[in-house]
Structures are given as C-alpha cells and as structure tokens.
Design an enzyme around this catalytic site. Structure first.
Site, PDB file in Angstrom:
ATOM      1  CG  ASP A 431      -2.477   1.040   1.071  1.00  0.00           C
ATOM      2  OD1 ASP A 431      -2.600   1.226   0.060  1.00  0.00           O
ATOM      3  OD2 ASP A 431      -2.490   1.428   2.058  1.00  0.00           O
ATOM      4  CD  GLU A 434       0.131   5.430  -3.951  1.00  0.00           C
ATOM      5  OE1 GLU A 434       0.491   5.630  -2.929  1.00  0.00           O
ATOM      6  OE2 GLU A 434      -0.505   4.532  -4.414  1.00  0.00           O
ATOM      7  CG  ASP A 528      -8.100   4.199   0.305  1.00  0.00           C
ATOM      8  OD1 ASP A 528      -7.862   2.693   0.076  1.00  0.00           O
ATOM      9  OD2 ASP A 528      -7.350   4.827   0.784  1.00  0.00           O
TER      10      ASP A 528
END
Ligand SMILES: *[C@@H]1O[C@H](CO)[C@@H](O)[C@H](O)[C@H]1NC(C)=O
Ligand SMILES: *[C@@H]1O[C@H](CO)[C@@H](O)[C@H](O)[C@H]1NC(C)=O
Ligand SMILES: *[C@@H]1O[C@H](CO)[C@@H](O)[C@H](O)[C@H]1NC(C)=O
Ligand SMILES: *[C@@H]1O[C@H](CO)[C@@H](O)[C@H](O)[C@H]1NC(C)=O
Ligand SMILES: *[C@@H]1O[C@H](CO)[C@@H](O)[C@H](O)[C@H]1NC(C)=O
Length: 860
Positions: A431, A434, A528
């Site tokens: 997760d 980025e 999300d």
C-alpha cells in the site's frame, strides 16, 4: 548523397518563401535533414526549424529511430541527437535497443530540400507502415491491409529538456479509445475532451472522478468502425504527463523522457493485448487460492477479532479463503513488527497456523516507508539535499527504500524473509507506494518547479503533493522527477522476489501503485473507494482498463471502503464482486462492520454468488493460464469477443468472464429489472440451462433483477469446466469436475481446462507439472460428438480426477437421445432430458488427462 552547396540551400529557402503564408508566422517544429533505412529499420536526423516561447529552449537536433520489431509491432523513438536522456530503465521493461542505421550522420546532407518529401518503412510481413515526412517533419502509422491511418502526427512537434509535446489526428466518428489510466472514470470508453494526467498519487480516495490516481499507463487501444479492427499505442515514458483526448486528436504533453512510441497492429482486441504483453511482460500467474474470497478491514482490533470473523464466515457457511490485516497488526505502524498487545506473535502465530490447517490463508499490508532510525543502514534509502530523505507516514518520521538500488531490493527481501519466520504470511499487500508522504516539503531546486505543470485542470495538485519531492535522488543519481511513477512497480517487483525466494512458491502480491508491466509481479485493486452505487458501477471501468494494461488480477473493495454501506448496496456488490478476478471485502475503521454474515441479505447473496464463483474456479483458473500465456484479460469488455458489433463498444454495465460467460449485474438501488445487451448468438442461463436469448443480431433484453445473484449467461459455442462449490478453494479442487456445453445453432462448442498444483512458481513452464485439455463439440450425422483432446499432461495423472457429469445445453430432441461414451451406450438412468433443451449425462467417470468421446444420437 553529397552535401549541397551553400547557394543551393539559399535558393531552396528563397523558393520555399514564395509559397503562401511564408514569412507571416514562423513555423515551429522540425525538418528531416538526413534519413537512412536498412531492412526493418529506419533512422533520421531532425533539425529544429522554429522553437516555441514557452517551457524552455528547444532541443536543436533530434534523432529518430524506428523498427518493425515483430510482424505486429512498430517502435518509433525520438530523442535528443546529442545528449542522452532519461528513459524507462531495462529493469522495468527489458527490451532490445533500437539501432541507428545512419552510420555516419555527418556525411549526410544537412538539408531537408535535398531529401525526398517522405520516406516509408514497411515490410511484406507487417501490417504496420511508418511514413516520415521531411519538411515539416511529421509521421504517420497506417495499416497496410486497409490503408487506414492509425496515427498521424501534426507538424508542431515540441521537444525541450522538460517538455515534450506531440499531437496525432484521430477519426473521431470511427475511433473508440480505451485505456490511459489510472483514473476513476464514469465510462470505460474514453470520453472526448477529457485530459488524463499520469502521475502516481495517493489522492486518499479513488472515488474522485477523472483525477490521476495510483498508477500510470500511457497506453490506449483504439477500435475502429466499420470492421472493428483494433490497434494500440504505448508511449513508453515514466515522466509525469497530461494526455488530452479531443476525439479528433490526441495530444501528449510529457515533462521529461523520450517520445518512445510502440504501435501494436492487432487487428483483434485479443491480438492487441497479446502483442502488448509480449513487450511489457506477461501477467504473473496467480496462485489458485487467490481466486477465493478475501476478507479485510482497517480497524480489526486484535487476534480475537480476526478469530471472530473467521468463525462468523464458517458458521454462516460462506466461503472464506484468506484473512487480511491492515496496519492494525503493526507496532507503531512499523513494517515487519507486531503490536505486542493486540497482535502478539504468541497469539497471531497459532491463529495463522489454524488458518493454514483449515486450508485458509493470511495476508498482511506493508507500507514502503521505514521508520527513521529503525535501521542503521541509511544508504539504501532515497536521498534529498545531500542526506537521507525524511518524510512522514503512519509510523511518524520515515525513510523511503530505494528499490532502484539492488541493495534496497535485497534489504526488502531479507526483511520479508525474517518476518515470515515469525508469521508465515501467504501474500503481501503493498500500500501507500506512490509513494505517499504526509509531510509537505520545501522546494529544493528547479526540478520542483517544472516549466509545465501537469494536472493544471485536475486536482490542481503540484507534483510534490502527498509524495516525496521530485528533487529526491535514487541510486546512481536518478531523480525522483524521472522515476516517480516507477516506485510502486519496483516495490512490487522486490516484494515478489522476496516472497519467491523465501517460499519457493508462486507469490501473491497486491500493489496499489502500478506502471506499465506491473502485471508481471502484482495484482491490483481500485483503491480507497466509497460505499456508493456509482462506485459499484465505476469499478467495472477500472477493472476492464487494467485488463487491457496487462494486470488481469484486479478487483474493487466489495461493499466500499469508506462510508457506510446499506444492506442492499452490499448485497448487489457481492453479486458483482463474485466475478471480480480478485475478490476482496475491505472497509475503513470508522464505518459500520459489513462482514457478509452480519446481514441476512448479504449472507444469502454471498452464499449463492460465491457458490457460482467457486463452481466456475476451474474455468477462471484456465483464464489465468490464458492471461499468463497470451495477455488475455480475465474480465473482458464485450467488444473483445464481438469487435464487429459497434453496439458493444460503449457497454460498461456488463462484462464477459473470458469469452464464454456474460455477467449482467444489478447496479441501481431498488431495481426490479436489468437492461442487458446480448450480442448475436445463443445465450443460455447458467442457473437453469435454458436457452434465454437466441438472436442473429445484437439485441437489448430486459432481464429480471434476481434477488441474490447477478444474471449470468453462457455464450453458445463455449464449454466451461466446472467443479463443486465449497468453503475453500482447496476443498473445491478435490471435487468432481463437470462440463457445461453450450451449443451454437450448428451444434458446435469448444473450451479448455488448465490444471496444475496452483502454487508452483511457474505456470506451464518446462520445469512445472501441468495439464491442458481441449474440449470440442461438433455435429455428427443425427447427433453431436464431443471430444477431449489432451494437449499436455504432466500433472493430471498424479491426481486421477474425473468428470462425473456433462450438461449439453441447446439440444432439441422429441424423445430422449441415445448417448455413447467411448462407444459404450450409457444406461437410461444416467441421462436426464430436461425438456428445456438441456441434456444431462451423469454417473460418468471420465479421467481428466485421458482422451474421450461422447456421442449423442437424437431420436426421431
Ligand atoms: C470538445 O470540444 C470541442 C471544442 O471545444 C467541441 O467542439 C466539441 O463539441 C467537444 N466535444 C464533446 C464531446 O464535448
Ligand atoms: C539543504 O541543505 C543545506 C545545507 O545543509 C541547508 O542550508 C538548506 O536549508 C537545505 N535546503 C532545504 C530546502 O532544506
Ligand atoms: C478545465 O476543463 C474544463 C472541462 O474540460 C474546461 O471547461 C475548462 O475551461 C478547463 N479549465 C482550464 C483552466 O483549463
Ligand atoms: C457510519 O455509521 C456509524 C455508526 O452508526 C457512524 O458513527 C458514522 O458516522 C457513519 N459514517 C458515515 C460516513 O455515515
Ligand atoms: C452455422 O453455420 C452456418 C452455415 O455454415 C454459418 O453461416 C453460421 O455462421 C454458423 N453459426 C455459428 C453460430 O457458428
């Protein structure tokens, strides 16, 4: 060609200036000043004719190299002729370098007028033709067989150090585009006048439409009327960019890198993804178990909470394959640690061991950030302003591992291995990669101020928003400015390598951030999302797009991550999610609990929809094999099977599982019907085997909204291998097989079954054990004959599994037909003529991996 004299040049310039518009406005762009070709290759030098005022000085000399690399792939690369520039590294996309065929560029004329007005690169075996035009320079790519121009750049190419711009014309009325992500879209087919910003960002929520999200895929597929021929274009560039799609043109504006284009000829959509994944890498094989149901929540309190959830699913008899834990298990949100109070090893380890003994799995989250001072080894992290970069994420002050540094990747693998000694997790979930960073950083140098701001009409976010500054440095002086969009790819690659090394089993890695080629290592989910009906609908657009990006293992958090789901929304989402390749429920800690056993309607939906899913697992897993060997998405848009039918191009409320199964889920609250489109052919109900639709042309049909399951139809012409429903994939795998044969009007059908142990690192490799069986059915005299043809068989003999039942759909016979298996007549007790056109032959024991033949002789 010799050098023209100076007078000659002046004369040409003078003559050119007699033409209309000459001298009025200075032309921008480039001219070709030398060109050479050899075999399948072509090279050219371009010279700046006129620059543009904005975004810095223009590069004066460019070099173009092109190659017909395969019969269906054309590579065109334009870069600075005199200085090397950043490009996507070989570790990301291993590929052959383009060779320059201009042996001595200085010996060629420095003058466009001395050259022919255009030059073509073509070959007898390639359907793609490249034409470069000399003055002004522009290029076209066309399809040789039809003459259709696929890509047609305008003359105003811009090439600066930190700004590249190129535009291609498109035939707006004939062209349908798909791809260009990652963004949450309301449609699957791209809308005209949309701008796609490609810059990996943790926007916090994926329900924000049209904004740049976690991944970057500068790739589109273009399907054209009237014939439905498909081709695709990749701009292999990792820098931030905006892509504007106006309908009649597409404009790329990239803030670095090269104009490195690949064109894929198709002409079928399946051929396009095959050609694309041949370049970027085939999708990783996913373990069999990963096709089961995954349960997660941010906010599970402790091990007892996890145990309660597992028990809840078991008691409700709803399949549960894997329990997941979000950052709750960590000590102070640090990777590779356990909360000593709520998730101590002495409780968590026995819990995981119990899962394993029940045939279930355990997966945990990892964030890429490492707490500051948690490691003495600082030189494997990102640097900034001469020292280790410090950001802020869940654990507080953190360092960011540099996965471009081989030692960074090794460090990561070692930490995974150490952690698995304590908790033997079955998969890892990457997760925040980025990478996310909560600390706003001061600009350090000119990199932080690109001359052109991407995303200026989107979220208005500066490129450093919520991430590490682009002035950060990687291994070997690579800047984050160039490599930002690769962070998630590289973390997933390192995680995959770490798991593979430690377990010697097929890794399961789920990654939020992706780039071109991430499918080689990871699955993806849509991030999300919110518990809303539009989110349920939009999930299909992202899932179908990632199928085209070569990341077929994808899903969306069922029932929504943020927000409180209603029972109705959650039930409908379960019915849809039962067909997501990656099927996970996940929710945010502040929301109401929504494990499916908590509500009566979700319990019913999950039991019935997952029963269908688990029965279809052999078919789905065979699709995984197809994806791994040919790039074919597992979930597909309708046009993949029906490219000639332009009515399918805009369909995004239905999809195909492989080629044989059409899913038409409910996506509206209070719905009593579903509007569905059926392409030409026969369509059978998966539930009662009846012929639901038979149409020579595509047809809109209003279906009833079923209470607990999506409408599912089987395409005439397919043979689906199925097994029995069970609570885990490992028990489902032990059950007997069934074949569902959906006949065309001509009595034909075909299908495949792939089998292996589901967890060996390779799928269908030379060193692994696997079986592939092809089934086919055809009309034979007064009936039909079905055959199994074993193509490869190193796995099935050790398993001795059998097919006990074959259902033929679409047989009309006035009296029960006679059935022969390998020439021996089947007793009447084994034949059930269901009168709705379906004939069931049961009590069989056809060994998988042995050829057989079933003949059905119709009575008169
Ligand atoms: C796109 O923008 C152009 C120019 O503003 C306009 O003519 C066209 O109608 C727009 N197309 C759509 C589909 O909005
Ligand atoms: C970069 O480091 C120098 C030297 O330590 C310091 O003076 C400067 O303030 C730093 N710049 C930023 C933007 O933090
Ligand atoms: C932003 O995009 C919208 C829709 O395409 C357009 O109407 C508007 O003019 C754009 N604004 C800017 C500042 O470019
Ligand atoms: C969800 O429900 C919980 C419990 O009723 C409530 O505290 C919370 O505010 C709700 N959240 C939203 C987003 O409505
Ligand atoms: C059935 O056969 C006819 C005649 O050969 C052919 O035109 C038609 O396309 C076939 N239909 C299917 C669904 O294969």
């Amino acid at each position: 060609m010799g050098s023209p004299s100076a007078n000659h040049v002046a004369l040409v310039a003078f003559l050119v200036c007699l033409l209309p518009h000459c001298g009025s406005a200075k032309r921008t762009g480039y001219d070709v000043v030398s060109v050479a070709g050899s075999g399948n290759r072509l090279s050219a030098r371009l010279k700046l004719v006129g620059g543009t005022a904005q975004y810095g000085p223009d590069v004066k000399k460019l070099s173009l190299s092109a190659s017909l690399e395969t019969d269906s792939r054309l590579h065109v690369r334009i870069t600075d002729a005199d200085h090397s520039r950043w490009e996507v590294p070989q570790v990301v996309i291993p590929r052959t370098a383009l060779q320059d065929v201009l042996l001595d560029p200085t010996a060629t004329p420095d003058n466009a007028a001395a050259l022919p007005s255009s030059r073509t690169l073509s070959s007898a075996s390639s359907d793609l033709v490249l034409t470069i035009h000399t003055s002004p320079f522009r290029f076209t790519v066309s399809r040789r067989s039809t003459g259709d121009v696929l890509f047609d750049t305008s003359a105003n190419l811009v090439f600066k150090d930190r700004y590249l711009e190129v535009t291609s014309a498109l035939p707006a009325s004939r062209s349908s585009l798909y791809g260009l992500g990652e963004q949450t879209k309301q449609t699957f087919r791209l809308r005209h006048n949309d701008t796609f910003t490609l810059w990996n960002e943790d926007l916090g929520r994926s329900d924000q439409l049209d904004l740049n999200l976690y991944g970057s895929h500068p790739f589109y597929m273009d399907v054209r009327t009237p014939a439905g021929a498909a081709h695709a274009v990749l701009l292999l560039n990792s820098n931030g960019m905006d892509i504007h799609y106006a309908g009649d043109s597409i404009t790329y504006k990239a803030i670095g890198g090269l104009l490195d284009f690949y064109f894929f000829a198709g002409p079928s959509p399946l051929a396009v993804v095959d050609q694309y994944t041949q370049l970027i890498g085939r999708p990783a094989p996913m373990p069999y178990w990963s096709f089961g149901y995954h349960q997660c929540r941010y906010g599970y309190k402790n091990v007892a909470d996890l145990e309660g959830v597992v028990a809840g699913y078991a008691k409700a008899k709803i399949p549960l394959e894997a329990m997941w834990t979000d950052i709750d298990y960590m000590d102070g949100y640090q990777d590779f640690t356990l909360d000593p109070v709520n998730y101590p090893a002495k409780l968590l380890r026995p819990f995981v061991d119990r899962l394993h003994s029940n045939g279930q799995r355990y997966v945990v989250i990892l964030d890429p950030e490492i707490k500051r001072n948690a490691t003495p080894n600082e030189d494997i992290f990102l640097k900034w302003n001469g020292t280790t970069l410090v950001g802020k994420v869940w654990p507080g002050e953190v360092y960011f591992p540099d996965f471009l540094n081989p030692r960074g990747a090794d460090y990561w693998g070692q930490k995974i291995s150490e952690f698995r000694r304590t908790i033997p997790v079955d998969g890892l979930w990457c997760d925040m990669n980025e990478p996310a960073n909560f600390l706003p950083m001061e600009p350090l140098n000119e990199l932080d101020h690109p001359p052109y701001s991407i995303n200026s009409n989107g979220s208005h976010h500066h490129i450093n928003t919520w991430t590490v500054p682009v002035s950060s440095e990687h291994y070997n002086g690579v800047t984050e400015y160039d490599a930002h969009n690769l962070f998630g790819f590289l973390e997933a690659k390192a995680t995959h390598a770490g798991l593979l090394k430690d377990t010697a089993r097929r890794p399961f890695v789920l990654s939020r951030s992706t780039f071109v080629g991430s499918g080689r290592y990871a699955a993806h989910w849509t991030g999300d999302n919110d518990a809303r009906w539009d989110e349920l609908r939009n999930s299909i657009n992202t899932i179908l797009s990632f199928g085209i990006f070569g990341i077929p293992m994808i899903g969306s958090d069922i029932c929504g991550f943020t927000g409180n789901s209603t029972q109705e929304l959650c039930s409908r989402w379960i019915q849809l999610g039962a067909f997501y390749p990656f099927m996970r429920g996940h929710s945010e800690k502040k929301t109401i609990r929504r494990e499916f056993f908590l509500w009566e309607s979700t319990t019913r939906s999950a039991r019935k929809s997952f029963a269908t899913r688990y029965r279809l697992l052999p078919y789905m897993y065979t699709l995984m094999y197809e994806a791994h060997t040919t790039g074919a998405p597992i979930l597909r848009p309708l046009f993949f099977s029906y490219p000639h039918d332009a009515n399918t191009y805009g369909v995004n409320r239905q999809f195909l599982l492989g080629a044989g199964v059409l899913v038409s889920p409910v996506m509206e609250p209070g719905a009593t019907t579903v509007d569905a489109y059926f392409p030409a052919g026969r369509w059978y109900s998966l539930y009662d085997y009846s012929l639901a639709v038979a149409t020579p042309k595509g047809k809109r049909v209003t279906l009833p909204a079923l209470a607990d399951v999506a409408n599912v139809h089987v395409a005439g012409g397919s043979i689906l291998p199925m097994q029995q429903a069970a609570l885990t994939t490992s028990s489902a795998r032990q059950s007997e097989f069934r074949l569902l044969v959906a006949l065309t009007e001509n009595g034909t059908a075909s299908g495949e079954l792939f089998l292996d142990d589901g967890e060996s690192p390779e799928m269908s490799g030379a060193r692994s054990m696997w079986t592939l069986v092809r089934f086919s059915c055809a009309k034979y005299r007064k009936g039909i004959t079905m055959r199994s043809n074993v193509v490869h068989n190193s796995y099935a003999p050790s398993r001795k599994q059998v097919i006990d039942k074959v259902v033929f759909m679409g047989l009309q016979s006035p009296a029960p037909p006679k059935v022969y298996v390998n020439g021996v007549q089947v007793k009447a007790a084994g034949i059930r003529d269901q009168k709705n056109g379906a004939l069931t032959v049961s009590g069989l024991s056809l060994v998988i991996g042995e050829n057989f033949q079933i003949q059905i002789v119709m009575s008169h």
